[in-house]
Design a protein around this motif. Structure first.
Motif, short mmCIF file in Angstrom:
data_model
loop_
_atom_site.label_atom_id
_atom_site.label_comp_id
_atom_site.label_asym_id
_atom_site.label_seq_id
_atom_site.Cartn_x
_atom_site.Cartn_y
_atom_site.Cartn_z
N SER A 2 0.83 -1.06 -0.05
CA SER A 2 -0.11 -0.06 -0.14
C SER A 2 1.00 1.23 0.09
CB SER A 2 -0.92 0.13 1.13
OG SER A 2 -0.26 -0.04 2.49
N MET A 3 2.31 1.24 0.20
CA MET A 3 2.97 2.24 0.16
C MET A 3 3.03 3.14 -1.21
SD MET A 3 4.93 3.82 2.63
CE MET A 3 5.70 2.71 3.72
N ARG A 5 0.44 3.45 -2.76
CA ARG A 5 -0.68 4.33 -2.93
C ARG A 5 -0.48 5.56 -2.44
NH1 ARG A 5 -4.09 -0.43 -2.52
NH2 ARG A 5 -4.14 -0.07 -0.32
N VAL A 6 0.58 5.80 -1.52
CA VAL A 6 1.06 7.09 -0.93
C VAL A 6 1.52 8.18 -2.23
CG1 VAL A 6 2.71 8.41 0.48
CG2 VAL A 6 1.64 6.10 1.26
N ALA A 10 -0.49 11.51 -3.10
CA ALA A 10 0.55 12.72 -2.95
C ALA A 10 0.38 13.47 -4.33
CB ALA A 10 1.87 12.28 -2.46
N ASP A 119 7.23 16.30 0.38
CA ASP A 119 7.89 15.92 1.34
C ASP A 119 7.28 14.24 1.78
OD1 ASP A 119 9.55 17.78 1.79
OD2 ASP A 119 8.26 18.84 3.65
N VAL A 120 5.93 14.21 1.60
CA VAL A 120 5.45 13.10 1.83
C VAL A 120 5.70 12.07 0.84
CG1 VAL A 120 3.05 11.90 1.64
CG2 VAL A 120 3.17 14.04 2.85
N THR A 123 9.47 10.86 1.71
CA THR A 123 9.25 10.02 2.74
C THR A 123 9.20 8.60 2.42
OG1 THR A 123 8.77 11.65 4.10
CG2 THR A 123 8.67 9.76 5.35
N THR A 126 11.77 6.97 0.65
CA THR A 126 12.85 6.26 1.52
C THR A 126 12.23 5.09 2.09
OG1 THR A 126 13.30 8.74 2.04
CG2 THR A 126 14.16 6.98 3.56
N LEU A 127 11.34 5.07 2.55
CA LEU A 127 10.68 3.90 3.38
C LEU A 127 10.76 2.44 2.47
CD1 LEU A 127 7.82 5.21 5.33
CD2 LEU A 127 10.06 4.69 6.23
N ARG A 130 14.07 1.29 1.66
CA ARG A 130 14.67 0.55 2.73
C ARG A 130 13.97 -0.95 2.73
NH1 ARG A 130 16.36 2.75 8.36
NH2 ARG A 130 17.10 0.61 8.23
N THR A 131 12.67 -0.80 2.53
CA THR A 131 12.07 -2.27 2.62
C THR A 131 12.52 -3.02 1.33
OG1 THR A 131 9.96 -0.92 2.97
CG2 THR A 131 9.42 -3.22 2.71
N SER A 133 15.37 -3.26 0.21
CA SER A 133 16.69 -3.77 0.39
C SER A 133 16.85 -4.63 1.60
CB SER A 133 17.80 -2.65 0.75
OG SER A 133 17.51 -1.98 1.91
N LEU A 134 15.67 -5.16 2.20
CA LEU A 134 15.24 -5.96 3.19
C LEU A 134 16.13 -7.32 2.90
CD1 LEU A 134 12.00 -6.24 4.75
CD2 LEU A 134 14.38 -6.15 6.10
N GLY A 135 16.87 -7.92 3.75
CA GLY A 135 17.40 -9.39 3.43
C GLY A 135 18.75 -9.17 2.88
#
Lengths: 137, 134
Positions: A2-3, A5-6, A10, A119-120, A123, A126-127, A130-131, A133-135
């Protein structure tokens, strides 16, 4: 995810705010336009916002949509200028009903909201990165 | 074994899903800061997280008869019911978005999302260490 959809939310906010900025630019540019294509003095245009769910099956994330552009119905400003060819029988010229102070306030508000939406989006980016690059070590 | 790995990761996975959902809701509030009559929305993370972890609905109604209906269990646990925020300063256009509150919650949520990602990363690393035995 759902990220993602941000970004949509925006982006819809940025689109709406840029439409508002566009209307402000048009109003300020025409603040002294005595006549227009329909022979009447220019009328200030205002953008109306509407909250709209992004997709029919997901009513939670709500974007912004421009519902329409309305013309300010305030009476035109009358300026006494008998020499003007646009003057009426009493010597008054009808000038546009653009309020420059209102327009400047609108402009600042629209540009701030646009920046907040950026800005939204940053952010969320970035999130997401990071997600993704998990693992990975 | 797979069930155990699932258990091992589930806490952080649930947290990440709900944080990203909340991020979306807060982004909606911020985008609609200038929309007339828009009401700011949010959900209680703690309650929603706990019910998603337990895998059950929180909203069971008190009934006095066996034939009284209960709410359906088809609601997505990872998309909990949204509530309306109480505004501190009412505005004349009916909009209840307060930019300071929304930005605070948005940043707070983003940091906590990153913390969840970090926790998950550490869990993956320690699982790898256990599997390779080095």
């Amino acid at each position: 995810m759902s990220m993602f959809r941000v970004f949509d939310v925006a982006a819809s906010g940025m689109r709406a705010q840029s439409a508002r900025l566009n209307a402000v630019a048009s109003n300020l540019a025409n603040a002294e336009s005595v006549t227009s294509s329909n022979g009447q003095p220019y009328r200030a245009k205002q953008v109306v916002f509407q909250a709209q769910p992004l997709t029919a099956n997901n009513k939670q994330s709500v974007g912004v949509q421009v519902a329409g552009v309305i013309e300010d119905q305030a009476p035109p400003k009358l300026v006494f200028d008998p020499k003007s060819p646009f003057a009426d029988a009493n010597g008054y010229v009808a000038m546009p009903n653009v309020n420059v102070v209102d327009e400047m306030t609108n402009m600042i508000s629209a540009s701030r909201s646009y920046q907040t939406n950026i800005d939204v989006m940053n952010t969320a980016k970035t999130l997401l990165l990071r997600t993704l690059s998990l693992g990975q070590v | 074994m797979l069930g155990k790995i699932d258990d091992y990761f589930r806490n952080q996975e649930t947290a990440l899903k709900m944080r990203s959902y909340r991020q979306e809701i807060l982004a909606s509030n911020i985008a609609n800061a200038d929309t007339p009559n828009y009401k700011a929305r949010d959900f209680d993370f703690k309650a929603a997280y706990e019910s998603a972890r337990a895998g059950q609905q929180t909203a069971t109604l008190a009934t006095s008869n066996a034939r009284h209906l209960q709410p359906s269990l088809t609601i997505d646990l990872f998309a909990p019911e949204l509530k309306y925020r109480n505004e501190r300063q009412p505005s004349i256009d009916g909009n209840t978005v307060e930019m300071d509150t929304e930005m605070k919650e948005f940043t707070d949520n983003a940091i906590r999302y990153q913390a969840s990602v970090t926790f998950l990363q550490r869990r993956i690393e320690s699982m790898k260490t256990a599997l390779t035995g080095q």
